[in-house]
Design an enzyme around this catalytic site. Structure first.
Site, mmCIF file in Angstrom:
data_model
loop_
_atom_site.group_PDB
_atom_site.id
_atom_site.type_symbol
_atom_site.label_atom_id
_atom_site.label_comp_id
_atom_site.label_asym_id
_atom_site.label_seq_id
_atom_site.Cartn_x
_atom_site.Cartn_y
_atom_site.Cartn_z
ATOM 1 N N GLN A 168 -71.966 -19.337 -8.399
ATOM 2 C CA GLN A 168 -71.369 -20.693 -8.144
ATOM 3 C C GLN A 168 -70.736 -21.078 -9.566
ATOM 4 O OE1 GLN A 168 -74.864 -22.029 -5.957
ATOM 5 N NE2 GLN A 168 -75.124 -23.631 -7.714
ATOM 6 N N GLY A 169 -69.601 -22.185 -9.218
ATOM 7 C CA GLY A 169 -68.818 -22.466 -10.437
ATOM 8 C C GLY A 169 -68.427 -23.801 -10.132
ATOM 9 N N TYR A 170 -68.560 -24.810 -11.356
ATOM 10 C CA TYR A 170 -68.259 -25.909 -11.347
ATOM 11 C C TYR A 170 -66.967 -26.342 -12.005
ATOM 12 C CZ TYR A 170 -73.057 -25.964 -9.639
ATOM 13 O OH TYR A 170 -73.951 -25.720 -8.497
ATOM 14 N N PHE A 171 -66.294 -27.175 -11.175
ATOM 15 C CA PHE A 171 -64.854 -27.490 -11.715
ATOM 16 C C PHE A 171 -64.968 -28.567 -12.947
ATOM 17 C CE2 PHE A 171 -64.140 -25.556 -7.638
ATOM 18 C CZ PHE A 171 -63.003 -25.475 -7.392
ATOM 19 N N ARG A 194 -68.671 -22.308 -16.925
ATOM 20 C CA ARG A 194 -69.632 -23.292 -16.024
ATOM 21 C C ARG A 194 -69.855 -22.653 -14.720
ATOM 22 N NH1 ARG A 194 -65.422 -25.653 -17.744
ATOM 23 N NH2 ARG A 194 -64.268 -25.598 -15.798
#
Length: 162
Positions: free
Chosen positions: A28-31, A88
């Site tokens: 999962q990546g976070y903007f 991230r």
């Protein structure tokens, strides 16, 4: 409006593994947030096994917060991870198994810069819902913002100084 009511704990020992079965690998990546509210909402893209989701989470209020999640094509999620998330990224395996009374434990085993961290979460229908605390459950960290996956994407567990 969707509301997530979730309690999060550290995992004290491997006693959970007997009930866990096979986990699902998640990336999962976070903007990057350019929104001027404090704290900003969390915008996440997640690939969980063969499925992908775009999620927006609101500001926490105790152990509750708004949550909006939408399934998206895996190819779109992969492109978003590359284009919008940079470093991230959180990688983990999630093990889900019954907690009794229709509830479920989710134990996350983290990798890469969050290696060595294990957390357990239980999603509840109401904040006051009682649940059985198994002997493998450690300290509660629901109120500690360092343990949110968004925070772990910006300040990974292996880099903590305390």
């Amino acid at each position: 409006m969707a509301t997530e009511i979730e309690r999060k704990f550290l995992v004290a020992n491997d006693g959970w593994r007997a009930a866990a079965g096979r986990g699902v690998r998640m990336v999962q990546g976070y903007f990057e947030s350019g929104i001027c509210t404090a704290p900003p909402p969390t915008l996440r893209v997640r690939i969980a096994g063969e499925r992908a989701f775009l999620t927006v989470k609101g500001r926490p209020s105790g152990v509750s917060r708004s949550e909006f999640e939408y399934e998206i094509p895996v190819a779109d999620a992969e492109a978003m991870l590359l284009e919008f998330c940079g470093t991230r990224i959180v990688e983990k395996i999630r093990y889900t198994f019954p907690a009794g009374d229709g509830l479920f434990w989710e134990v996350d085993e983290y990798f890469k810069l969050n290696a060595g961290l294990f957390t357990a979460e239980i999603e509840l229908p109401a904040e006051e819902t009682a649940f059985v605390r198994p002997d493998w459950l450690g300290a509660e960290v629901s109120g500690d913002p360092r343990y949110t996956n968004g925070a772990l994407s910006r300040n990974p567990y292996t880099l903590w100084r305390d």
